[in-house]
Write a protein that holds these residues in place. Structure first.
Motif, mmCIF file in Angstrom:
data_model
loop_
_atom_site.group_PDB
_atom_site.id
_atom_site.type_symbol
_atom_site.label_atom_id
_atom_site.label_comp_id
_atom_site.label_asym_id
_atom_site.label_seq_id
_atom_site.Cartn_x
_atom_site.Cartn_y
_atom_site.Cartn_z
ATOM 1 N N TRP A 122 -10.187 -10.217 15.110
ATOM 2 C CA TRP A 122 -8.931 -10.875 15.468
ATOM 3 C C TRP A 122 -8.327 -11.568 14.256
ATOM 4 N N GLU A 123 -9.139 -12.337 13.530
ATOM 5 C CA GLU A 123 -8.641 -13.090 12.387
ATOM 6 C C GLU A 123 -8.205 -12.172 11.247
ATOM 7 N N LYS A 124 -8.954 -11.105 11.026
ATOM 8 C CA LYS A 124 -8.596 -10.166 9.958
ATOM 9 C C LYS A 124 -7.265 -9.475 10.264
ATOM 10 N N ILE A 125 -7.102 -9.039 11.507
ATOM 11 C CA ILE A 125 -5.861 -8.367 11.897
ATOM 12 C C ILE A 125 -4.696 -9.342 11.855
ATOM 13 N N LYS A 126 -4.935 -10.567 12.320
ATOM 14 C CA LYS A 126 -3.895 -11.594 12.309
ATOM 15 C C LYS A 126 -3.427 -11.882 10.890
ATOM 16 N N ILE A 147 -8.573 -31.347 16.129
ATOM 17 C CA ILE A 147 -8.418 -29.950 16.536
ATOM 18 C C ILE A 147 -8.159 -29.071 15.320
ATOM 19 N N LYS A 148 -7.401 -29.595 14.362
ATOM 20 C CA LYS A 148 -7.124 -28.826 13.141
ATOM 21 C C LYS A 148 -8.418 -28.521 12.386
ATOM 22 N N ALA A 149 -9.322 -29.509 12.325
ATOM 23 C CA ALA A 149 -10.603 -29.295 11.656
ATOM 24 C C ALA A 149 -11.377 -28.167 12.328
ATOM 25 N N MET A 150 -11.369 -28.150 13.663
ATOM 26 C CA MET A 150 -12.038 -27.077 14.407
ATOM 27 C C MET A 150 -11.454 -25.714 14.052
ATOM 28 N N ARG A 151 -10.124 -25.626 14.049
ATOM 29 C CA ARG A 151 -9.475 -24.339 13.784
ATOM 30 C C ARG A 151 -9.706 -23.891 12.340
ATOM 31 N N ILE A 152 -9.681 -24.817 11.400
ATOM 32 C CA ILE A 152 -9.948 -24.479 10.000
ATOM 33 C C ILE A 152 -11.339 -23.865 9.876
ATOM 34 N N GLU A 154 -13.192 -22.497 12.241
ATOM 35 C CA GLU A 154 -13.284 -21.230 12.966
ATOM 36 C C GLU A 154 -12.660 -20.091 12.168
ATOM 37 N N LYS A 155 -11.531 -20.380 11.518
ATOM 38 C CA LYS A 155 -10.868 -19.336 10.737
ATOM 39 C C LYS A 155 -11.674 -18.968 9.497
ATOM 40 N N ASN A 210 -18.250 -29.728 12.407
ATOM 41 C CA ASN A 210 -18.891 -28.462 12.052
ATOM 42 C C ASN A 210 -20.196 -28.288 12.820
ATOM 43 N N TYR A 211 -20.982 -29.365 12.886
ATOM 44 C CA TYR A 211 -22.256 -29.282 13.599
ATOM 45 C C TYR A 211 -22.026 -29.059 15.092
ATOM 46 N N ALA A 212 -21.021 -29.752 15.647
ATOM 47 C CA ALA A 212 -20.699 -29.575 17.062
ATOM 48 C C ALA A 212 -20.357 -28.112 17.345
#
Length: 266
Positions: A122-126, A147-152, A154-155, A210-212
């Motif tokens: 998903w991320e590669k195609i995006k 939430i931004k930290a989580m998304r960073i 994850e990406k 990150n640990y969460a």
């Protein structure tokens, strides 16, 4: 009686909504006045109301809030059609095409053995679609920091930049804790460099998030549950003190702790 409608009923309900939206846009002074810009803050508010309903586990309220958000989607599409730039059909078609493109393991010849492989695809195609120079280019600037930290994270994981084991992440948490403690000496009385302490605290929070993630804990949801727990106990303390004819401002911490502990046992 089942609450699950047939596909025909679903399409009829959606058609009815589109008709009502047309009528409101034409006949209602408030609806006629709205713009994409004026709806923005209302949409954000509705999203948070949906979030509250989900956290409360109130599915009836979830249904209502989903309806409110669907109304906003239809409203934006109606305005788009008036501007002749898009309508609900092109919005839906664009979404369908994106879902097909981003699920090549379903609609193409790519293999994905688990959900992690799906997310990486998903991320590669995006990244290819958006033409971003950075994997992180798609993270909205206005996201709340947690939430931004989580998304960073994850990406970054989506392209293989991540820790391998959770114990490695915990070592990083402990390292950041020590660095923060060194910057913010809890036993000393000397001056504190507020800017450096703030930076180290941010690093510590980032490592905990990150640990969460490795523990499959959503830190945003976890913190919100704690917020609600604290609010419940504090409001119990306020009410109990009021019934006892006391004011919090006049009570000692030990006196307040009695009611606080009562709240914990409720």
């Amino acid at each position: 009686m089942s609450k699950i409608s047939s596909r025909k009923q679903q399409l009829e309900a959606f058609d009815r909504l589109l008709t009502i939206m047309d009528e409101l846009r034409e006949q209602c002074p408030w609806d006629r006045k709205q713009t994409i810009e004026s709806l923005r803050h209302l949409t954000i508010e509705e999203t948070f109301e949906l979030s509250d309903a989900i956290l409360d586990g109130d599915l009836e309220e979830v249904k209502k809030e989903l309806g409110d958000i669907l109304l906003h989607i239809v409203f934006y599409a109606k305005i788009g059609s008036e501007k002749e730039v898009f309508d609900i059909s092109t919005v839906i078609d664009s979404l369908c095409e994106k879902l097909i493109r981003r699920h090549p393991h379903i609609y193409g010849d790519t293999e994905a053995k688990d959900d992690e492989a799906v997310k990486q695809n998903w991320e590669k195609i995006k990244l290819q679609e958006k033409g971003n120079k950075s994997v992180l280019g798609g993270v909205p600037r206005s996201l709340p920091a947690l939430i931004k930290a989580m998304r960073i994270q994850e990406k970054a994981r989506g392209v293989g930049f991540d820790w391998e084991e959770k114990d490695q992440v915990w070592e990083k948490v402990e390292e950041e804790m020590q660095e923060f403690k060194a910057e913010f000496d809890v036993t000393g009385s000397g001056p504190i460099d507020a800017e450096n302490a703030s930076g180290e605290f941010g690093d510590l929070l980032f490592s905990l998030i990150n640990y969460a993630r490795f523990m499959e804990i959503n830190p945003e949801e976890a913190l919100e549950k704690t917020n609600r727990k604290f609010m419940y106990r504090f409001q119990y303390l306020e009410e109990a003190a009021k019934k006892a004819g006391k004011k919090l401002a006049d009570m000692s911490l030990a006196e307040m702790d009695v009611y606080w502990n009562e709240a914990k046992n409720q």
